[in-house]
Design a protein around this motif. Structure first.
Motif, PDB file in Angstrom:
ATOM      1  N   VAL A  81      39.284  64.419  38.365  1.00 33.38           N
ATOM      2  CA  VAL A  81      37.829  64.524  38.548  1.00 33.38           C
ATOM      3  C   VAL A  81      37.276  63.207  39.088  1.00 33.38           C
ATOM      4  CG1 VAL A  81      35.618  64.838  37.352  1.00 33.38           C
ATOM      5  CG2 VAL A  81      37.543  66.337  36.817  1.00 33.38           C
ATOM      6  N   LEU A  82      37.738  62.075  38.572  1.00 34.09           N
ATOM      7  CA  LEU A  82      37.294  60.774  39.085  1.00 34.09           C
ATOM      8  C   LEU A  82      37.572  60.653  40.581  1.00 34.09           C
ATOM      9  CD1 LEU A  82      38.515  58.372  36.222  1.00 34.09           C
ATOM     10  CD2 LEU A  82      36.151  59.044  36.722  1.00 34.09           C
ATOM     11  N   ILE A  83      38.745  61.108  40.989  1.00 36.66           N
ATOM     12  CA  ILE A  83      39.124  61.026  42.406  1.00 36.66           C
ATOM     13  C   ILE A  83      38.347  62.057  43.232  1.00 36.66           C
ATOM     14  CG2 ILE A  83      41.042  61.368  44.011  1.00 36.66           C
ATOM     15  CD1 ILE A  83      42.871  60.177  41.754  1.00 36.66           C
ATOM     16  N   ALA A  84      38.190  63.254  42.692  1.00 39.04           N
ATOM     17  CA  ALA A  84      37.509  64.318  43.434  1.00 39.04           C
ATOM     18  C   ALA A  84      36.062  63.948  43.760  1.00 39.04           C
ATOM     19  CB  ALA A  84      37.557  65.618  42.642  1.00 39.04           C
ATOM     20  N   VAL A  85      35.362  63.330  42.818  1.00 41.52           N
ATOM     21  CA  VAL A  85      33.948  63.034  43.094  1.00 41.52           C
ATOM     22  C   VAL A  85      33.785  61.960  44.164  1.00 41.52           C
ATOM     23  CG1 VAL A  85      33.030  63.856  40.899  1.00 41.52           C
ATOM     24  CG2 VAL A  85      33.657  61.448  41.119  1.00 41.52           C
ATOM     25  N   VAL A  86      34.718  61.012  44.251  1.00 43.27           N
ATOM     26  CA  VAL A  86      34.578  60.022  45.319  1.00 43.27           C
ATOM     27  C   VAL A  86      34.901  60.644  46.679  1.00 43.27           C
ATOM     28  CG1 VAL A  86      34.821  57.972  43.875  1.00 43.27           C
ATOM     29  CG2 VAL A  86      36.850  58.959  44.905  1.00 43.27           C
ATOM     30  N   PHE A  87      35.837  61.604  46.704  1.00 45.77           N
ATOM     31  CA  PHE A  87      36.082  62.352  47.942  1.00 45.77           C
ATOM     32  C   PHE A  87      34.857  63.183  48.310  1.00 45.77           C
ATOM     33  CE2 PHE A  87      40.710  61.629  47.796  1.00 45.77           C
ATOM     34  CZ  PHE A  87      40.946  61.466  49.154  1.00 45.77           C
ATOM     35  N   LEU A  88      34.189  63.718  47.307  1.00 41.86           N
ATOM     36  CA  LEU A  88      32.979  64.499  47.557  1.00 41.86           C
ATOM     37  C   LEU A  88      31.920  63.644  48.252  1.00 41.86           C
ATOM     38  CD1 LEU A  88      31.456  67.180  47.217  1.00 41.86           C
ATOM     39  CD2 LEU A  88      30.659  66.318  45.006  1.00 41.86           C
ATOM     40  N   GLY A  89      31.823  62.379  47.869  1.00 41.38           N
ATOM     41  CA  GLY A  89      30.891  61.473  48.546  1.00 41.38           C
ATOM     42  C   GLY A  89      31.195  61.361  50.030  1.00 41.38           C
ATOM     43  N   LEU A  90      32.475  61.280  50.382  1.00 43.49           N
ATOM     44  CA  LEU A  90      32.870  61.239  51.801  1.00 43.49           C
ATOM     45  C   LEU A  90      32.516  62.536  52.517  1.00 43.49           C
ATOM     46  CD1 LEU A  90      36.404  59.569  51.753  1.00 43.49           C
ATOM     47  CD2 LEU A  90      34.327  58.644  52.759  1.00 43.49           C
ATOM     48  N   ILE A  91      32.763  63.646  51.857  1.00 41.33           N
ATOM     49  CA  ILE A  91      32.484  64.945  52.457  1.00 41.33           C
ATOM     50  C   ILE A  91      30.992  65.098  52.736  1.00 41.33           C
ATOM     51  CG2 ILE A  91      32.494  67.443  52.012  1.00 41.33           C
ATOM     52  CD1 ILE A  91      35.113  66.882  50.353  1.00 41.33           C
ATOM     53  N   VAL A  92      30.178  64.742  51.764  1.00 44.30           N
ATOM     54  CA  VAL A  92      28.719  64.863  51.946  1.00 44.30           C
ATOM     55  C   VAL A  92      28.256  63.932  53.060  1.00 44.30           C
ATOM     56  CG1 VAL A  92      26.471  64.531  50.841  1.00 44.30           C
ATOM     57  CG2 VAL A  92      28.310  65.674  49.597  1.00 44.30           C
ATOM     58  N   GLU A  93      28.830  62.744  53.160  1.00 47.24           N
ATOM     59  CA  GLU A  93      28.446  61.822  54.235  1.00 47.24           C
ATOM     60  C   GLU A  93      28.823  62.388  55.607  1.00 47.24           C
ATOM     61  OE1 GLU A  93      26.718  59.063  56.408  1.00 47.24           O
ATOM     62  OE2 GLU A  93      26.441  59.293  54.253  1.00 47.24           O
ATOM     63  N   MET A 120      16.783  65.703  54.089  1.00 44.15           N
ATOM     64  CA  MET A 120      17.565  66.533  53.170  1.00 44.15           C
ATOM     65  C   MET A 120      19.036  66.119  53.158  1.00 44.15           C
ATOM     66  SD  MET A 120      16.101  70.320  53.817  1.00 44.15           S
ATOM     67  CE  MET A 120      14.465  70.821  53.342  1.00 44.15           C
ATOM     68  N   GLY A 121      19.578  65.779  54.315  1.00 47.86           N
ATOM     69  CA  GLY A 121      20.949  65.281  54.371  1.00 47.86           C
ATOM     70  C   GLY A 121      21.094  63.989  53.591  1.00 47.86           C
ATOM     71  N   SER A 122      20.107  63.118  53.738  1.00 45.09           N
ATOM     72  CA  SER A 122      20.109  61.856  53.002  1.00 45.09           C
ATOM     73  C   SER A 122      19.991  62.102  51.501  1.00 45.09           C
ATOM     74  CB  SER A 122      18.951  60.976  53.493  1.00 45.09           C
ATOM     75  OG  SER A 122      18.918  59.762  52.792  1.00 45.09           O
ATOM     76  N   ALA A 123      19.162  63.050  51.111  1.00 42.49           N
ATOM     77  CA  ALA A 123      19.008  63.388  49.693  1.00 42.49           C
ATOM     78  C   ALA A 123      20.312  63.937  49.124  1.00 42.49           C
ATOM     79  CB  ALA A 123      17.879  64.396  49.511  1.00 42.49           C
ATOM     80  N   ALA A 124      21.021  64.737  49.914  1.00 41.27           N
ATOM     81  CA  ALA A 124      22.318  65.256  49.463  1.00 41.27           C
ATOM     82  C   ALA A 124      23.286  64.115  49.201  1.00 41.27           C
ATOM     83  CB  ALA A 124      22.887  66.226  50.508  1.00 41.27           C
ATOM     84  N   GLN A 125      23.269  63.124  50.081  1.00 42.73           N
ATOM     85  CA  GLN A 125      24.160  61.973  49.897  1.00 42.73           C
ATOM     86  C   GLN A 125      23.761  61.169  48.660  1.00 42.73           C
ATOM     87  OE1 GLN A 125      27.113  61.193  51.473  1.00 42.73           O
ATOM     88  NE2 GLN A 125      27.166  59.853  49.739  1.00 42.73           N
ATOM     89  N   LEU A 126      22.469  60.990  48.435  1.00 43.64           N
ATOM     90  CA  LEU A 126      22.003  60.285  47.240  1.00 43.64           C
ATOM     91  C   LEU A 126      22.488  61.006  45.981  1.00 43.64           C
ATOM     92  CD1 LEU A 126      20.299  58.126  45.790  1.00 43.64           C
ATOM     93  CD2 LEU A 126      18.363  59.700  46.011  1.00 43.64           C
ATOM     94  N   LEU A 127      22.351  62.334  45.965  1.00 43.91           N
ATOM     95  CA  LEU A 127      22.816  63.092  44.796  1.00 43.91           C
ATOM     96  C   LEU A 127      24.321  62.975  44.615  1.00 43.91           C
ATOM     97  CD1 LEU A 127      20.594  66.298  45.044  1.00 43.91           C
ATOM     98  CD2 LEU A 127      20.337  64.361  43.486  1.00 43.91           C
ATOM     99  N   ALA A 128      25.071  62.962  45.707  1.00 47.74           N
ATOM    100  CA  ALA A 128      26.524  62.802  45.609  1.00 47.74           C
ATOM    101  C   ALA A 128      26.877  61.437  45.010  1.00 47.74           C
ATOM    102  CB  ALA A 128      27.178  62.970  46.982  1.00 47.74           C
ATOM    103  N   LEU A 129      26.164  60.398  45.435  1.00 47.28           N
ATOM    104  CA  LEU A 129      26.414  59.059  44.878  1.00 47.28           C
ATOM    105  C   LEU A 129      26.032  58.995  43.402  1.00 47.28           C
ATOM    106  CD1 LEU A 129      25.235  56.874  47.887  1.00 47.28           C
ATOM    107  CD2 LEU A 129      27.580  57.251  47.116  1.00 47.28           C
ATOM    108  N   CYS A 130      24.935  59.649  43.044  1.00 44.25           N
ATOM    109  CA  CYS A 130      24.549  59.703  41.628  1.00 44.25           C
ATOM    110  C   CYS A 130      25.613  60.446  40.819  1.00 44.25           C
ATOM    111  CB  CYS A 130      23.191  60.384  41.471  1.00 44.25           C
ATOM    112  SG  CYS A 130      21.806  59.415  42.079  1.00 44.25           S
TER     113      CYS A 130
END
Length: 142
Positions: A81-93, A120-130
């Motif tokens: 899960v720790l690894i998956a969420v950081v990959f998710l940040g890349l995907i959203v970016e 909205m794209g920027s907000a998605a990235q902010l939520l991914a980082l959060c």
């Protein structure tokens, strides 16, 4: 003309009949499709790395956090899960950058809908980082 349904696409230069089914435009199938899709994906990653500072920053964050995930005494599922969420940040970016490129391709003119799409794209990235911060905190803080 084929018996398949078509729709007329009007262009400033000419009118072209386009198949209603997008699959007819794809051209390749099977392993050839996978091979070419991999090349397009690599080109997309390369373009994002070269052209997007935020993507490069997230790559560096991934290069830091993924090895760090292996140093913590956590379960295999928690590590995944720790690894998956950081990959998710890349995907959203990547998706955010694609939205921005598409909006810019259409027009550089300031328009409320263009601003809304980019925001909205920027907000998605902010939520991914959060989400990255939240998940890492929940797993690592006793």
């Amino acid at each position: 003309m084929s018996s398949e349904p078509t729709c007329a696409a009007t262009d400033a230069v000419a009118s072209v009949d386009v198949p209603a089914d997008g699959a007819a435009l794809k051209g390749r199938s099977g392993l050839a499709r996978i091979w070419y899709a991999s090349g397009y994906s690599a080109a997309g990653l390369k373009a994002a790395y070269r052209g997007e500072a935020a993507f490069r920053q997230l790559v560096l964050l991934n290069l830091l956090l993924i090895p760090l995930a292996f140093l913590f005494d956590v379960s295999r599922v928690e590590r995944a899960v720790l690894i998956a969420v950081v990959f998710l940040g890349l995907i959203v970016e990547l998706l955010n950058s694609a939205i921005e490129a598409t909006v810019d391709r259409i027009s550089f003119e300031l328009h409320p809908l263009a601003k809304q799409a980019k925001d909205m794209g920027s907000a998605a990235q902010l939520l991914a980082l959060c989400l990255i911060g939240l998940v890492w905190a929940v797993i690592l803080i006793p």
